[in-house]
Design an enzyme around this catalytic site. Structure first.
Site, PDB file in Angstrom:
ATOM      1  N   ARG A  84     -11.385   0.554   0.190  1.00  0.00           N
ATOM      2  CA  ARG A  84     -10.347   1.529  -0.186  1.00  0.00           C
ATOM      3  C   ARG A  84      -9.279   0.895  -1.055  1.00  0.00           C
ATOM      4  O   ARG A  84      -8.659   1.565  -1.871  1.00  0.00           O
ATOM      5  CB  ARG A  84      -9.748   2.181   1.072  1.00  0.00           C
ATOM      6  CG  ARG A  84     -10.736   3.078   1.809  1.00  0.00           C
ATOM      7  CD  ARG A  84     -10.113   3.698   3.043  1.00  0.00           C
ATOM      8  NE  ARG A  84      -9.754   2.733   4.058  1.00  0.00           N
ATOM      9  CZ  ARG A  84     -10.573   2.267   5.009  1.00  0.00           C
ATOM     10  NH1 ARG A  84     -11.814   2.701   5.068  1.00  0.00           N
ATOM     11  NH2 ARG A  84     -10.162   1.386   5.896  1.00  0.00           N
TER      12      ARG A  84
ATOM     13  N   GLU B 159     -10.192  -9.185  15.361  1.00  0.00           N
ATOM     14  CA  GLU B 159      -9.939  -9.137  16.804  1.00  0.00           C
ATOM     15  C   GLU B 159     -11.155  -9.691  17.563  1.00  0.00           C
ATOM     16  O   GLU B 159     -11.025 -10.477  18.491  1.00  0.00           O
ATOM     17  CB  GLU B 159      -9.638  -7.698  17.219  1.00  0.00           C
ATOM     18  CG  GLU B 159      -8.947  -7.616  18.558  1.00  0.00           C
ATOM     19  CD  GLU B 159      -8.512  -6.207  18.890  1.00  0.00           C
ATOM     20  OE1 GLU B 159      -8.636  -5.311  18.031  1.00  0.00           O
ATOM     21  OE2 GLU B 159      -8.064  -6.010  20.034  1.00  0.00           O
TER      22      GLU B 159
HETATM   23  P1  AMP Z   1      -5.326  -5.821   9.080  1.00  0.00           P
HETATM   24  O1  AMP Z   1      -6.153  -6.939   8.535  1.00  0.00           O
HETATM   25  O2  AMP Z   1      -5.199  -5.819  10.551  1.00  0.00           O
HETATM   26  O3  AMP Z   1      -3.968  -5.722   8.371  1.00  0.00           O
HETATM   27  O4  AMP Z   1      -6.111  -4.488   8.754  1.00  0.00           O
HETATM   28  C1  AMP Z   1      -6.089  -3.955   7.482  1.00  0.00           C
HETATM   29  C2  AMP Z   1      -7.436  -3.468   7.047  1.00  0.00           C
HETATM   30  O5  AMP Z   1      -8.111  -2.732   8.068  1.00  0.00           O
HETATM   31  C3  AMP Z   1      -7.276  -2.540   5.883  1.00  0.00           C
HETATM   32  O6  AMP Z   1      -8.323  -2.790   4.955  1.00  0.00           O
HETATM   33  C4  AMP Z   1      -7.364  -1.161   6.480  1.00  0.00           C
HETATM   34  O7  AMP Z   1      -8.075  -0.281   5.646  1.00  0.00           O
HETATM   35  C5  AMP Z   1      -8.074  -1.345   7.818  1.00  0.00           C
HETATM   36  N1  AMP Z   1      -7.343  -0.728   8.953  1.00  0.00           N
HETATM   37  C6  AMP Z   1      -6.772  -1.409   9.985  1.00  0.00           C
HETATM   38  N2  AMP Z   1      -6.214  -0.561  10.864  1.00  0.00           N
HETATM   39  C7  AMP Z   1      -6.411   0.669  10.392  1.00  0.00           C
HETATM   40  C8  AMP Z   1      -6.044   1.995  10.840  1.00  0.00           C
HETATM   41  N3  AMP Z   1      -5.360   2.203  11.975  1.00  0.00           N
HETATM   42  N4  AMP Z   1      -6.401   3.054  10.074  1.00  0.00           N
HETATM   43  C9  AMP Z   1      -7.084   2.859   8.914  1.00  0.00           C
HETATM   44  N5  AMP Z   1      -7.465   1.665   8.447  1.00  0.00           N
HETATM   45  C10 AMP Z   1      -7.143   0.574   9.161  1.00  0.00           C
END
Ligand code: AMP
Length: 187
Positions: free
Chosen positions: A70, A107
């Site tokens: 995305r 995670e």
């Molecule tokens: P992070 O690495 O934890 O910051 O997660 C970011 C990535 O995971 C991005 O590419 C987001 O598209 C996806 N992502 C994580 N949490 C969500 C959520 N609650 N809703 C949609 N996409 C998420």
């Protein structure tokens, strides 16, 4: 004929209203903030790109780097708007040329993103882009990969920030200013 715009507010609640929330996806307890509904709205997408671009100083950006998948969509819009090239940070094994990559912790388990060797020149300023900032693990990996190739990464742009997950804080800790339009409380 020009589309009529219903997007007249100056805060971003109009855009927030176009994001769909899907509870318990991909696992129980996660509220998935689904930008696909925002992308379906032409004026909404245009306003999203225009408003993120307005937060960025184009003189400080040589390239826009989007994170698969995305993030590519947002990065493409910003690349066009700012008149800068774009770079793809891809999942493992997708790029045809010689790559450099970085593994990062999720995670549960690990993931890997890669870019083409030589896609960025040392000293180029790269605006890192994704749709959403949660824990920041993905963006930090992207920044580390780009910095490892000599890029300067001091700002990162997202449509959505989930502040309670601490990603913005973690980016600031490594000298990156997080820019975003919309926040959602909770996970
Ligand atoms: P992070 O690495 O934890 O910051 O997660 C970011 C990535 O995971 C991005 O590419 C987001 O598209 C996806 N992502 C994580 N949490 C969500 C959520 N609650 N809703 C949609 N996409 C998420």
């Amino acid at each position: 004929m020009a589309e009529t715009s219903s997007l007249t507010t100056t805060n971003n609640d109009d855009l927030k209203a176009l994001v769909r929330t899907i509870p318990d996806y991909p696992i129980p307890g996660i509220q998935f903030r689904d930008v696909s509904t925002l992308l379906l709205d032409g004026e909404g997408f245009r306003a999203t790109i225009d408003r993120i671009a307005a937060l960025v100083d184009p003189a400080q950006v040589d390239l826009v780097a989007g994170i698969e998948a995305r993030g590519f969509i947002v990065a493409a819009g910003l690349s066009y708007k700012l008149g800068k090239g774009k770079l793809m940070l891809r999942k493992s094994g997708k790029l045809p040329g010689a790559t450099v990559g970085i593994d990062y912790a999720l995670e549960y388990g690990t993931d890997r993103i890669e870019m083409h060797q030589g896609a960025v020149r040392p000293g180029q300023r790269v605006l890192l882009v994704d749709d959403l900032l949660a824990t920041g693990g993905t963006a930090l990996a992207g920044a580390a990969l780009l910095r490892g190739e000599g890029a300067i990464v001091d700002q990162a742009a997202f449509v959505i920030d989930l502040p309670e997950l601490g990603g913005a804080e973690r980016l600031r800790d490594v000298g990156i200013t997080p820019l975003s339009l919309i926040t959602f409380e909770g996970h």
